[in-house]
Design a protein around this motif. Structure first.
Motif, PDB file in Angstrom:
ATOM      1  N   ASP A  85      28.616  65.954  63.428  1.00 21.71           N
ATOM      2  CA  ASP A  85      27.591  65.007  63.862  1.00 21.71           C
ATOM      3  C   ASP A  85      27.776  64.630  65.328  1.00 21.71           C
ATOM      4  O   ASP A  85      28.723  65.042  65.986  1.00 21.71           O
ATOM      5  CB  ASP A  85      27.581  63.758  62.976  1.00 21.71           C
ATOM      6  CG  ASP A  85      28.881  62.992  63.016  1.00 21.71           C
ATOM      7  OD1 ASP A  85      29.847  63.484  63.605  1.00 21.71           O
ATOM      8  OD2 ASP A  85      28.925  61.890  62.447  1.00 21.71           O
ATOM      9  N   TYR A 122      23.801  55.368  67.823  1.00 18.83           N
ATOM     10  CA  TYR A 122      23.888  54.598  66.580  1.00 18.83           C
ATOM     11  C   TYR A 122      22.742  53.597  66.478  1.00 18.83           C
ATOM     12  O   TYR A 122      22.121  53.454  65.429  1.00 18.83           O
ATOM     13  CB  TYR A 122      25.232  53.877  66.486  1.00 18.83           C
ATOM     14  CG  TYR A 122      25.446  53.218  65.144  1.00 18.83           C
ATOM     15  CD1 TYR A 122      25.902  53.961  64.068  1.00 18.83           C
ATOM     16  CD2 TYR A 122      25.172  51.873  64.963  1.00 18.83           C
ATOM     17  CE1 TYR A 122      26.090  53.360  62.843  1.00 18.83           C
ATOM     18  CE2 TYR A 122      25.350  51.272  63.741  1.00 18.83           C
ATOM     19  CZ  TYR A 122      25.812  52.021  62.678  1.00 18.83           C
ATOM     20  OH  TYR A 122      25.983  51.436  61.457  1.00 18.83           O
ATOM     21  N   GLY A 136      19.381  55.040  65.524  1.00 15.13           N
ATOM     22  CA  GLY A 136      19.227  55.525  64.159  1.00 15.13           C
ATOM     23  C   GLY A 136      19.710  56.930  63.889  1.00 15.13           C
ATOM     24  O   GLY A 136      19.346  57.512  62.868  1.00 15.13           O
ATOM     25  N   VAL A 137      20.514  57.492  64.750  1.00 12.70           N
ATOM     26  CA  VAL A 137      21.068  58.824  64.498  1.00 12.70           C
ATOM     27  C   VAL A 137      22.036  58.719  63.322  1.00 12.70           C
ATOM     28  O   VAL A 137      22.939  57.901  63.308  1.00 12.70           O
ATOM     29  CB  VAL A 137      21.777  59.376  65.747  1.00 12.70           C
ATOM     30  CG1 VAL A 137      22.424  60.710  65.453  1.00 12.70           C
ATOM     31  CG2 VAL A 137      20.807  59.499  66.901  1.00 12.70           C
ATOM     32  N   ARG A 138      21.815  59.535  62.314  1.00 10.23           N
ATOM     33  CA  ARG A 138      22.594  59.442  61.082  1.00 10.23           C
ATOM     34  C   ARG A 138      23.988  60.007  61.254  1.00 10.23           C
ATOM     35  O   ARG A 138      24.221  60.925  62.028  1.00 10.23           O
ATOM     36  CB  ARG A 138      21.893  60.177  59.948  1.00 10.23           C
ATOM     37  CG  ARG A 138      20.538  59.601  59.661  1.00 10.23           C
ATOM     38  CD  ARG A 138      20.060  60.024  58.301  1.00 10.23           C
ATOM     39  NE  ARG A 138      19.425  58.857  57.711  1.00 10.23           N
ATOM     40  CZ  ARG A 138      19.929  58.163  56.696  1.00 10.23           C
ATOM     41  NH1 ARG A 138      21.046  58.529  56.142  1.00 10.23           N
ATOM     42  NH2 ARG A 138      19.298  57.128  56.212  1.00 10.23           N
ATOM     43  N   LEU A 139      24.891  59.448  60.457  1.00 10.78           N
ATOM     44  CA  LEU A 139      26.248  59.974  60.382  1.00 10.78           C
ATOM     45  C   LEU A 139      26.272  61.222  59.519  1.00 10.78           C
ATOM     46  O   LEU A 139      25.343  61.485  58.753  1.00 10.78           O
ATOM     47  CB  LEU A 139      27.171  58.926  59.780  1.00 10.78           C
ATOM     48  CG  LEU A 139      27.311  57.612  60.552  1.00 10.78           C
ATOM     49  CD1 LEU A 139      28.012  56.579  59.694  1.00 10.78           C
ATOM     50  CD2 LEU A 139      28.078  57.850  61.818  1.00 10.78           C
ATOM     51  N   SER A 140      27.336  61.960  59.593  1.00 10.42           N
ATOM     52  CA  SER A 140      27.508  63.140  58.762  1.00 10.42           C
ATOM     53  C   SER A 140      27.708  62.737  57.298  1.00 10.42           C
ATOM     54  O   SER A 140      28.127  61.619  56.998  1.00 10.42           O
ATOM     55  CB  SER A 140      28.728  63.928  59.249  1.00 10.42           C
ATOM     56  OG  SER A 140      29.047  64.968  58.373  1.00 10.42           O
ATOM     57  N   GLU A 141      27.411  63.634  56.384  1.00  9.85           N
ATOM     58  CA  GLU A 141      27.660  63.360  54.961  1.00  9.85           C
ATOM     59  C   GLU A 141      29.145  63.240  54.669  1.00  9.85           C
ATOM     60  O   GLU A 141      29.547  62.662  53.665  1.00  9.85           O
ATOM     61  CB  GLU A 141      27.067  64.474  54.084  1.00  9.85           C
ATOM     62  CG  GLU A 141      25.561  64.564  54.121  1.00  9.85           C
ATOM     63  CD  GLU A 141      25.072  65.407  55.288  1.00  9.85           C
ATOM     64  OE1 GLU A 141      25.819  66.275  55.776  1.00  9.85           O
ATOM     65  OE2 GLU A 141      23.930  65.180  55.717  1.00  9.85           O
ATOM     66  N   THR A 164      31.230  61.565  56.405  1.00  8.57           N
ATOM     67  CA  THR A 164      31.736  60.283  56.888  1.00  8.57           C
ATOM     68  C   THR A 164      32.086  59.394  55.711  1.00  8.57           C
ATOM     69  O   THR A 164      31.301  59.222  54.783  1.00  8.57           O
ATOM     70  CB  THR A 164      30.686  59.597  57.776  1.00  8.57           C
ATOM     71  OG1 THR A 164      30.373  60.467  58.852  1.00  8.57           O
ATOM     72  CG2 THR A 164      31.208  58.283  58.312  1.00  8.57           C
ATOM     73  N   ASP A 204      31.428  53.454  57.436  1.00  6.67           N
ATOM     74  CA  ASP A 204      30.659  53.050  58.598  1.00  6.67           C
ATOM     75  C   ASP A 204      30.963  51.583  58.860  1.00  6.67           C
ATOM     76  O   ASP A 204      30.413  50.698  58.219  1.00  6.67           O
ATOM     77  CB  ASP A 204      29.168  53.270  58.330  1.00  6.67           C
ATOM     78  CG  ASP A 204      28.307  52.895  59.516  1.00  6.67           C
ATOM     79  OD1 ASP A 204      28.862  52.578  60.574  1.00  6.67           O
ATOM     80  OD2 ASP A 204      27.074  52.928  59.370  1.00  6.67           O
ATOM     81  N   ASN A 231      27.958  49.165  60.047  1.00  9.50           N
ATOM     82  CA  ASN A 231      26.912  48.795  59.095  1.00  9.50           C
ATOM     83  C   ASN A 231      27.507  47.870  58.050  1.00  9.50           C
ATOM     84  O   ASN A 231      28.382  48.260  57.281  1.00  9.50           O
ATOM     85  CB  ASN A 231      26.326  50.055  58.447  1.00  9.50           C
ATOM     86  CG  ASN A 231      25.073  49.760  57.669  1.00  9.50           C
ATOM     87  OD1 ASN A 231      24.687  48.604  57.507  1.00  9.50           O
ATOM     88  ND2 ASN A 231      24.449  50.812  57.196  1.00  9.50           N
ATOM     89  N   TYR A 245      30.962  53.225  52.472  1.00 14.55           N
ATOM     90  CA  TYR A 245      31.036  54.635  52.091  1.00 14.55           C
ATOM     91  C   TYR A 245      32.341  54.955  51.379  1.00 14.55           C
ATOM     92  O   TYR A 245      32.867  56.025  51.488  1.00 14.55           O
ATOM     93  CB  TYR A 245      30.924  55.528  53.329  1.00 14.55           C
ATOM     94  CG  TYR A 245      29.568  55.521  53.945  1.00 14.55           C
ATOM     95  CD1 TYR A 245      28.548  56.281  53.410  1.00 14.55           C
ATOM     96  CD2 TYR A 245      29.295  54.749  55.066  1.00 14.55           C
ATOM     97  CE1 TYR A 245      27.287  56.291  53.977  1.00 14.55           C
ATOM     98  CE2 TYR A 245      28.050  54.754  55.642  1.00 14.55           C
ATOM     99  CZ  TYR A 245      27.052  55.529  55.095  1.00 14.55           C
ATOM    100  OH  TYR A 245      25.827  55.525  55.663  1.00 14.55           O
TER     101      TYR A 245
END
Length: 112
Positions: free
Chosen positions: A29, A90, A93-98, A100, A103, A106, A111
């Protein structure tokens, strides 16, 4: 002896830049890629500049203020620039990798 020290700085800096390039290509990512790019820019370029400074100092008897300023500016600006780019990513809204796990920015979800 000084040639060996200069060679070590140059080779180590080149290796760090090369490994940072591999990190940019392989990491999943934006955030981990920025980490690899920032580390390679900071440590690799600083190593190469230190090796160049030592070469001019011992082989040519010349103190290069430009190389010293380059080292200082790279050490100050590269980490701050990487942090600001990742913070902007961040917040936009750029998503994190699956892959990860957590977080910490947030507060709504974990997670674990």
């Amino acid at each position: 002896m000084t040639e060996i020290v200069i060679s070590i700085f140059l080779i180590l800096g080149t290796f760090i830049v090369f490994s940072g390039t591999l990190g940019v290509l392989r990491f999943p990512d934006v955030y981990s890629r920025l980490h690899a790019a920032t580390k390679s820019a900071t440590l690799g370029v600083s190593g190469i500049l230190i090796g160049s400074f030592l070469f001019f100092l011992y082989a040519q008897d010349l103190v290069s203020g430009k190389l010293l300023l380059g080292i200082v500016f790279v050490l100050l600006t590269a980490p701050v620039g990487g942090h600001m780019i990742s913070r902007a990513a961040y917040r936009s809204g750029v998503r994190l990798s699956e892959k990860t796990i957590q977080d910490e920015l947030n507060t709504e979800r974990d997670y674990y």
